[in-house]
Design an enzyme around this catalytic site. Structure first.
Site, PDB file in Angstrom:
ATOM      1  N   LYS A 284       0.850  -1.183   0.000  1.00 42.59           N
ATOM      2  CA  LYS A 284       0.000   0.000   0.000  1.00 42.59           C
ATOM      3  C   LYS A 284       0.889   1.238   0.000  1.00 42.59           C
ATOM      4  O   LYS A 284       1.826   1.336   0.794  1.00 42.59           O
ATOM      5  CB  LYS A 284      -0.906  -0.018   1.239  1.00 42.59           C
ATOM      6  N   GLU A 371     -19.066  -6.393  10.784  1.00 41.94           N
ATOM      7  CA  GLU A 371     -20.039  -5.643  11.581  1.00 41.94           C
ATOM      8  C   GLU A 371     -21.049  -6.555  12.280  1.00 41.94           C
ATOM      9  O   GLU A 371     -21.434  -6.297  13.434  1.00 41.94           O
ATOM     10  CB  GLU A 371     -20.774  -4.635  10.697  1.00 41.94           C
ATOM     11  N   ARG A 399     -25.332  -2.975   8.073  1.00 41.64           N
ATOM     12  CA  ARG A 399     -24.929  -4.331   7.738  1.00 41.64           C
ATOM     13  C   ARG A 399     -25.192  -5.314   8.881  1.00 41.64           C
ATOM     14  O   ARG A 399     -25.129  -6.520   8.681  1.00 41.64           O
ATOM     15  CB  ARG A 399     -23.443  -4.367   7.371  1.00 41.64           C
TER      16      ARG A 399
END
Length: 621
Positions: A284, A371, A399
């Site tokens: 990244k 979640e 969610r």
């Protein structure tokens, strides 16, 4: 952003994937270098997601080079890494408008380009959608291929594993690319492993393996020995066991920044049947040293000078954000109560929990992008006698809706939901606006819902919800800075009681949440009564009755969908009590709100002072 032909000669030629596929393979490294530089130049001028895109440059180029997009379907998970994809698919000149009002959408968006097969914003949706597309492609019988790109963070979500389990069962032709930029498997990346991946994906290995299976198929003991030997040999070199148990042919891990190696491996895998998983290792922030060293800070950035290599510090006059207020309250409460347990689904930085995670590591749980698990995990902690606080964004709590109802509310467990990013979020657009939480929580029995009008009220409500042990509670606050109000000593608020801030005549404005300053200005100009209702549930029914008896109209103000929101609760109460008074509901409209700054969006929707005043005046006639 116009291109300098001397600086970006190859990128100019790759104007779209069709032109990209005409380039000789030898020019792909130069294309990746130019694309990475262009991404740095453009995002530093416009702001936006940054580090993820830098890490996905070679993968993006290789996928569009090998696959016949958009006929072949390329699906990105979440989409933070999709800036290079947008640049290569005809949106290069508009990339500077990304996340801005009337500009490019921050994530892949079906209405924006034929190359965006799936509109995304929340994680772990790519494999499920991709499997559906792959099944449709099989029925179509035109040779269309389907590729899903998912990150190592997103693949921890249960939905991703549900999809892989299904794909492994029905054996559809599907390639999942696992873009791994954090797992500690660097020892598996290198010349040997790259060579192994190309061997495993090639025809020779497949022919030998399948031929051997056929020859030995009549001898069960030997067949089982061969199968186990193959798995164990591969397992010693690559972490394939989990994915192969799910029915995927696993290849990798390979270097995700070797564009030539990616192209060759993808060419081999493109013709393979059944579910395939290619595991690539990327970095990244690749190619820009500050982002490589601190990819979290450089994940999403404001405008910056790439030559300096640091992000500008925004002067905020010492005004603390609501997330910061939550983090400070969390640390202060943990200092007094070791039964506090704080939970986040991979949003530590955004939720203001960095300091807490360091000071109270044994009371801090990052459950990854999960979640549903976060909420039921909190339920288990509450059953065990602890005091769980679930810090979660409004859009992500959607969610876990079943878990909120089934695992928390039905059992009436004392779980506190600290709901960040309620209301207008801004630049992340439709998928991230916190437009619905008051609506979807208000209908749940046993739930206490609070909407602070400023940061001090937010602290008091968090304190009130934490000490409320009769059931679940939620405090819903916005993204961004507070009002710089003086903070008071913590004390519990009387449950379900509003606060009259201004007494006026004719109209009473009932405010829910942080549009309070705008409502206050409107009340002063209109000489209206102004009430901070504080609680969406339970409502202050006695106060509403008093206001209905002394005014000719009520106006509710909230930064939530009008349909089903706090104002709807007032409407229901007025009708049930047969109060003869009209009610105007001001809030978010019945459509998905696009990207823009919070100020721009509120102005467009008439949720600033001028808009609120005008709506009331027009309604009164």
């Amino acid at each position: 952003m116009s291109l300098d032909a001397k600086k970006y000669p190859t990128l100019i030629l790759a104007d779209n994937p069709i032109e990209l596929r005409k380039l000789p393979k030898e020019s792909l490294v130069k294309l990746c270098d130019e694309l990475r530089q262009f991404l740095l130049d453009s995002v530093s001028r416009s702001s936006g997601h940054f580090a993820s895109g830098l890490g996905a440059v070679e993968l993006t180029v290789a996928l569009h080079y090998v696959y016949n997009t958009p006929f072949d379907q390329l699906i990105w998970d979440v989409g933070h890494q999709a800036y290079p994809h947008k640049i290569l698919t005809g949106r290069r000149d508009r990339i500077g408008t990304i996340r801005h009002r009337n500009g490019l959408h921050p994530f892949p968006w079906r209405g924006e380009s034929e190359y965006d097969q799936l509109s995304v914003g929340h994680s772990a949706t790519s494999i499920s959608a991709g499997l559906g597309m792959a099944v449709a492609a099989e029925h179509e019988s035109l040779g269309r291929r389907t590729v899903c790109v998912i990150g190592d963070g997103a693949i921890t979500a249960g939905m991703a594993f549900e999809a892989m389990n299904h794909a492994g069962d029905i054996k559809s032709d599907l390639l999942v690319v696992l873009n791994d930029n954090e797992m500690s498997i660097s020892e598996n990346v290198g010349a040997l492993n790259k060579h192994l991946a190309q061997i495993l994906s090639g025809k020779l290995f497949t022919t030998l393996r399948e031929g051997g299976k056929k020859v030995l198929s009549g001898i069960p003991p030997i067949k089982e020995l061969v199968k186990r030997t193959e798995e164990h040999i591969k397992g010693m070199v690559v972490p394939s066991t989990l994915f192969e148990e799910l029915g995927f042919n696993y290849i990798g891990p390979i270097d995700g920044h070797d564009v030539h190696g990616l192209v060759q491996t993808l060419k081999n895998m493109r013709v393979k049947k059944g579910p395939q998983l290619l595991h690539i290792i990327t970095q990244k922030g690749r190619g820009y040293a500050p982002a490589e060293l601190d990819p979290i800070t450089w994940h999403a950035v404001p405008k910056f000078d790439p030559q300096i290599g640091t992000l500008p510090k925004v002067s905020d006059g010492c005004v603390v954000s609501y997330s910061g207020i939550f983090g400070d309250w969390l640390c202060a409460t943990a200092a007094e109560d070791d039964k506090l347990m704080a939970i986040t689904p991979a949003m530590r930085e955004g939720s203001g929990m960095v300091a807490f995670s360091r000071e109270y590591p044994h009371q801090y749980f990052d459950v990854a992008i999960a979640e549903q698990h976060a909420v039921t995990f909190a339920a288990g902690l509450a059953i065990g006698g602890y005091h769980p606080v679930v810090a979660i964004y409004s859009t992500f709590l959607q969610r876990a809706y079943d878990q909120v109802i089934h695992d928390v509310a039905i059992q009436n467990l004392p779980v506190l939901f600290a709901i960040d990013r309620g209301g207008v979020v801004g630049a992340d657009g439709q998928t991230h606006q916190g437009a619905f939480d008051l609506s979807y929580l208000r209908c749940i029995p046993n739930m206490v819902i609070m909407t602070p009008s400023d940061e001090n009220e937010c602290r008091l409500m968090l304190h009130t919800g934490y000490n409320y042990q009769a059931g679940p509670s939620a405090v819903r606050y916005p993204r961004g800075k507070g009002t710089n109000i003086i903070l008071s000593e913590l004390h519990e608020l009387p449950l379900g009681k509003g606060l009259v801030h201004r007494k006026g005549a004719i109209v009473a404005i009932l405010n829910f949440g942080t549009l309070f300053p705008q409502a206050k200005e409107a009340a002063q100009v209109l000489n209206a009564t102004l009430v901070d209702m504080r609680f969406v549930k339970p409502l202050d029914g006695d106060l509403i009755k008093e206001l209905a008896a002394s005014h000719i109209a009520l106006v509710t103000v909230e930064e939530n969908a009008v349909m089903g929101g706090a104002g709807s609760g007032v409407n229901e109460f007025v009708m049930n009590q047969r109060l003869r008074i009209p009610v105007l509901n001001i809030g978010l409209p019945d459509y998905f709100i696009p990207q823009g700054s919070q100020e721009e969006i509120r102005s467009d929707l008439g949720l600033d002072y001028t808009g609120i005043r005008q709506k009331i005046e027009d309604w009164l006639g």
